[in-house]
Design a protein around this motif. Structure first.
Motif, PDB file in Angstrom:
ATOM      1  N   PHE A  13      24.090   4.875  29.214  1.00  0.00           N
ATOM      2  CA  PHE A  13      23.102   4.023  28.712  1.00  0.00           C
ATOM      3  C   PHE A  13      22.231   4.816  27.727  1.00  0.00           C
ATOM      4  O   PHE A  13      22.156   6.275  28.084  1.00  0.00           O
ATOM      5  CB  PHE A  13      22.119   3.465  29.753  1.00  0.00           C
ATOM      6  N   ASP A  14      21.687   4.303  26.563  1.00  0.00           N
ATOM      7  CA  ASP A  14      20.752   5.115  25.908  1.00  0.00           C
ATOM      8  C   ASP A  14      19.242   4.854  25.865  1.00  0.00           C
ATOM      9  O   ASP A  14      18.303   5.350  25.271  1.00  0.00           O
ATOM     10  CB  ASP A  14      21.265   4.995  24.318  1.00  0.00           C
ATOM     11  N   ASP A  15      18.863   4.105  27.015  1.00  0.00           N
ATOM     12  CA  ASP A  15      17.515   3.968  27.419  1.00  0.00           C
ATOM     13  C   ASP A  15      17.313   3.495  28.734  1.00  0.00           C
ATOM     14  O   ASP A  15      18.361   2.799  29.523  1.00  0.00           O
ATOM     15  CB  ASP A  15      16.813   2.970  26.532  1.00  0.00           C
TER      16      ASP A  15
ATOM     17  N   THR B 243      16.721   8.715  40.837  1.00  0.00           N
ATOM     18  CA  THR B 243      15.848   8.250  42.098  1.00  0.00           C
ATOM     19  C   THR B 243      14.867   9.202  42.465  1.00  0.00           C
ATOM     20  O   THR B 243      13.905   8.628  43.260  1.00  0.00           O
ATOM     21  CB  THR B 243      16.769   7.922  43.406  1.00  0.00           C
ATOM     22  N   VAL B 244      14.872  10.355  42.139  1.00  0.00           N
ATOM     23  CA  VAL B 244      13.803  11.280  42.353  1.00  0.00           C
ATOM     24  C   VAL B 244      13.161  12.059  40.948  1.00  0.00           C
ATOM     25  O   VAL B 244      12.262  12.854  41.252  1.00  0.00           O
ATOM     26  CB  VAL B 244      14.248  12.485  43.214  1.00  0.00           C
ATOM     27  N   ALA B 245      13.605  11.329  40.030  1.00  0.00           N
ATOM     28  CA  ALA B 245      12.906  11.965  38.534  1.00  0.00           C
ATOM     29  C   ALA B 245      11.606  11.536  38.630  1.00  0.00           C
ATOM     30  O   ALA B 245      10.941  10.568  39.266  1.00  0.00           O
ATOM     31  CB  ALA B 245      13.869  11.457  37.709  1.00  0.00           C
ATOM     32  N   PHE B 246      10.700  11.721  37.787  1.00  0.00           N
ATOM     33  CA  PHE B 246       9.437  11.469  37.417  1.00  0.00           C
ATOM     34  C   PHE B 246       9.307  10.852  35.964  1.00  0.00           C
ATOM     35  O   PHE B 246       9.928  11.369  35.226  1.00  0.00           O
ATOM     36  CB  PHE B 246       8.510  12.701  37.460  1.00  0.00           C
ATOM     37  N   TYR B 247       8.681   9.678  35.793  1.00  0.00           N
ATOM     38  CA  TYR B 247       8.811   8.934  34.806  1.00  0.00           C
ATOM     39  C   TYR B 247       7.529   8.834  33.875  1.00  0.00           C
ATOM     40  O   TYR B 247       6.344   8.715  34.818  1.00  0.00           O
ATOM     41  CB  TYR B 247       9.386   7.510  34.977  1.00  0.00           C
ATOM     42  N   LEU B 248       7.339   8.752  32.786  1.00  0.00           N
ATOM     43  CA  LEU B 248       6.105   8.567  31.917  1.00  0.00           C
ATOM     44  C   LEU B 248       6.438   7.487  30.838  1.00  0.00           C
ATOM     45  O   LEU B 248       7.291   7.655  30.066  1.00  0.00           O
ATOM     46  CB  LEU B 248       5.865   9.939  31.098  1.00  0.00           C
ATOM     47  N   LYS B 249       5.759   6.474  30.842  1.00  0.00           N
ATOM     48  CA  LYS B 249       5.753   5.450  29.888  1.00  0.00           C
ATOM     49  C   LYS B 249       4.438   5.645  29.122  1.00  0.00           C
ATOM     50  O   LYS B 249       3.275   5.559  29.542  1.00  0.00           O
ATOM     51  CB  LYS B 249       5.294   4.055  30.622  1.00  0.00           C
ATOM     52  N   SER B 250       4.894   5.848  27.764  1.00  0.00           N
ATOM     53  CA  SER B 250       3.887   6.069  26.422  1.00  0.00           C
ATOM     54  C   SER B 250       4.378   5.472  25.527  1.00  0.00           C
ATOM     55  O   SER B 250       5.484   5.721  25.033  1.00  0.00           O
ATOM     56  CB  SER B 250       3.485   7.563  26.554  1.00  0.00           C
ATOM     57  N   PRO B 251       3.611   4.907  24.473  1.00  0.00           N
ATOM     58  CA  PRO B 251       3.782   4.426  23.276  1.00  0.00           C
ATOM     59  C   PRO B 251       4.187   5.549  22.438  1.00  0.00           C
ATOM     60  O   PRO B 251       4.769   5.198  21.077  1.00  0.00           O
ATOM     61  CB  PRO B 251       2.814   3.743  22.675  1.00  0.00           C
ATOM     62  N   HIS B 252       3.828   6.752  22.764  1.00  0.00           N
ATOM     63  CA  HIS B 252       4.261   8.265  21.853  1.00  0.00           C
ATOM     64  C   HIS B 252       5.581   8.371  21.998  1.00  0.00           C
ATOM     65  O   HIS B 252       6.317   8.720  21.066  1.00  0.00           O
ATOM     66  CB  HIS B 252       3.577   9.235  22.595  1.00  0.00           C
ATOM     67  N   PHE B 253       6.577   7.919  23.001  1.00  0.00           N
ATOM     68  CA  PHE B 253       8.082   8.116  23.069  1.00  0.00           C
ATOM     69  C   PHE B 253       8.644   6.969  22.507  1.00  0.00           C
ATOM     70  O   PHE B 253       8.503   5.848  23.039  1.00  0.00           O
ATOM     71  CB  PHE B 253       8.337   8.056  24.433  1.00  0.00           C
ATOM     72  N   LYS B 254       9.191   6.840  21.386  1.00  0.00           N
ATOM     73  CA  LYS B 254       9.983   6.091  20.768  1.00  0.00           C
ATOM     74  C   LYS B 254      11.387   6.165  21.240  1.00  0.00           C
ATOM     75  O   LYS B 254      12.217   6.598  20.345  1.00  0.00           O
ATOM     76  CB  LYS B 254       9.774   6.077  19.262  1.00  0.00           C
ATOM     77  N   THR B 255      11.696   5.186  22.098  1.00  0.00           N
ATOM     78  CA  THR B 255      13.087   5.427  22.785  1.00  0.00           C
ATOM     79  C   THR B 255      13.933   4.411  21.886  1.00  0.00           C
ATOM     80  O   THR B 255      13.343   3.415  21.352  1.00  0.00           O
ATOM     81  CB  THR B 255      13.090   5.072  24.355  1.00  0.00           C
ATOM     82  N   PRO B 256      15.449   4.392  22.142  1.00  0.00           N
ATOM     83  CA  PRO B 256      16.166   3.626  21.382  1.00  0.00           C
ATOM     84  C   PRO B 256      15.948   2.051  21.716  1.00  0.00           C
ATOM     85  O   PRO B 256      16.106   1.413  20.523  1.00  0.00           O
ATOM     86  CB  PRO B 256      17.396   4.195  21.832  1.00  0.00           C
ATOM     87  N   MET B 257      15.777   1.707  22.897  1.00  0.00           N
ATOM     88  CA  MET B 257      15.712   0.283  22.929  1.00  0.00           C
ATOM     89  C   MET B 257      14.171   0.142  23.602  1.00  0.00           C
ATOM     90  O   MET B 257      14.112  -0.922  24.092  1.00  0.00           O
ATOM     91  CB  MET B 257      16.752  -0.166  24.264  1.00  0.00           C
ATOM     92  N   ALA B 258      13.517   0.695  23.009  1.00  0.00           N
ATOM     93  CA  ALA B 258      11.808   0.441  23.081  1.00  0.00           C
ATOM     94  C   ALA B 258      11.308   0.428  24.369  1.00  0.00           C
ATOM     95  O   ALA B 258      10.311  -0.382  24.674  1.00  0.00           O
ATOM     96  CB  ALA B 258      11.468  -0.927  22.276  1.00  0.00           C
ATOM     97  N   SER B 259      11.893   0.973  25.360  1.00  0.00           N
ATOM     98  CA  SER B 259      11.156   1.135  26.950  1.00  0.00           C
ATOM     99  C   SER B 259      10.032   2.080  26.779  1.00  0.00           C
ATOM    100  O   SER B 259       8.943   1.744  27.504  1.00  0.00           O
ATOM    101  CB  SER B 259      12.171   1.542  27.867  1.00  0.00           C
ATOM    102  N   ASN B 260       9.883   2.941  25.833  1.00  0.00           N
ATOM    103  CA  ASN B 260       8.995   3.938  25.778  1.00  0.00           C
ATOM    104  C   ASN B 260       8.615   4.805  27.203  1.00  0.00           C
ATOM    105  O   ASN B 260       7.774   5.323  27.280  1.00  0.00           O
ATOM    106  CB  ASN B 260       7.610   3.259  25.494  1.00  0.00           C
ATOM    107  N   ILE B 261       9.862   4.808  27.672  1.00  0.00           N
ATOM    108  CA  ILE B 261       9.973   5.542  29.157  1.00  0.00           C
ATOM    109  C   ILE B 261      10.768   6.845  29.011  1.00  0.00           C
ATOM    110  O   ILE B 261      12.013   6.716  28.667  1.00  0.00           O
ATOM    111  CB  ILE B 261      10.283   4.894  30.319  1.00  0.00           C
ATOM    112  N   VAL B 262      10.353   7.885  29.381  1.00  0.00           N
ATOM    113  CA  VAL B 262      11.057   9.076  29.350  1.00  0.00           C
ATOM    114  C   VAL B 262      10.999   9.639  31.044  1.00  0.00           C
ATOM    115  O   VAL B 262      10.187   9.399  31.851  1.00  0.00           O
ATOM    116  CB  VAL B 262      10.486  10.395  28.429  1.00  0.00           C
ATOM    117  N   ALA B 263      11.957  10.551  31.342  1.00  0.00           N
ATOM    118  CA  ALA B 263      12.367  10.982  32.538  1.00  0.00           C
ATOM    119  C   ALA B 263      11.996  12.672  32.590  1.00  0.00           C
ATOM    120  O   ALA B 263      12.492  13.369  31.623  1.00  0.00           O
ATOM    121  CB  ALA B 263      13.380  10.725  33.194  1.00  0.00           C
ATOM    122  N   PHE B 264      11.463  13.105  33.719  1.00  0.00           N
ATOM    123  CA  PHE B 264      11.283  14.597  33.675  1.00  0.00           C
ATOM    124  C   PHE B 264      11.955  14.994  35.140  1.00  0.00           C
ATOM    125  O   PHE B 264      11.728  14.117  36.366  1.00  0.00           O
ATOM    126  CB  PHE B 264       9.916  14.938  33.708  1.00  0.00           C
TER     127      PHE B 264
END
Length: 109
Positions: free
Chosen positions: A22-24, A60-81
């Protein structure tokens, strides 16, 4: 599927070794919610670490950040760390909200 941007990739690996890419985050969550593969048939749910895109981590144990700064391919604006301290650094720089796996699952139901 070819990833649009490797910083946002995710995959599901079944017990039999089949891999769904998946790309997002929202595509991953829609797939899990679809029940195309049962929970018992899933061996791994993996997500790309935003800071180290060559690295997959347990979603399942990653940490997620949702921000309009992140322009994800399918517009979720969520990245994982994989590291909470790195997430906090990005949150301080770009704002947004922290999400844990349970909150992420709930948000996409």
């Amino acid at each position: 599927m070819k990833l649009m941007d490797p910083q946002y990739g995710a995959e599901v690996v079944t017990q039999k070794g089949k891999i769904f890419i998946f790309d997002d985050v929202n595509c991953l969550m829609a797939f899990i919610d679809s029940k195309e593969v049962t929970e018992e048939d899933i061996k791994h749910v993996l997500i790309t670490d935003y800071d180290t895109p060559e690295s997959l981590t347990d979603a399942t144990v990653a940490f997620y950040l949702k921000s309009p700064h992140f322009k994800t391919p399918m517009a979720s604006n969520i990245v994982a760390f994989s590291d909470y301290e790195v997430l906090k650094k990005h949150k301080a720089e770009h704002g947004g909200i922290y999400l844990a796996w349970g909150e992420l699952v709930t948000q996409f139901k």
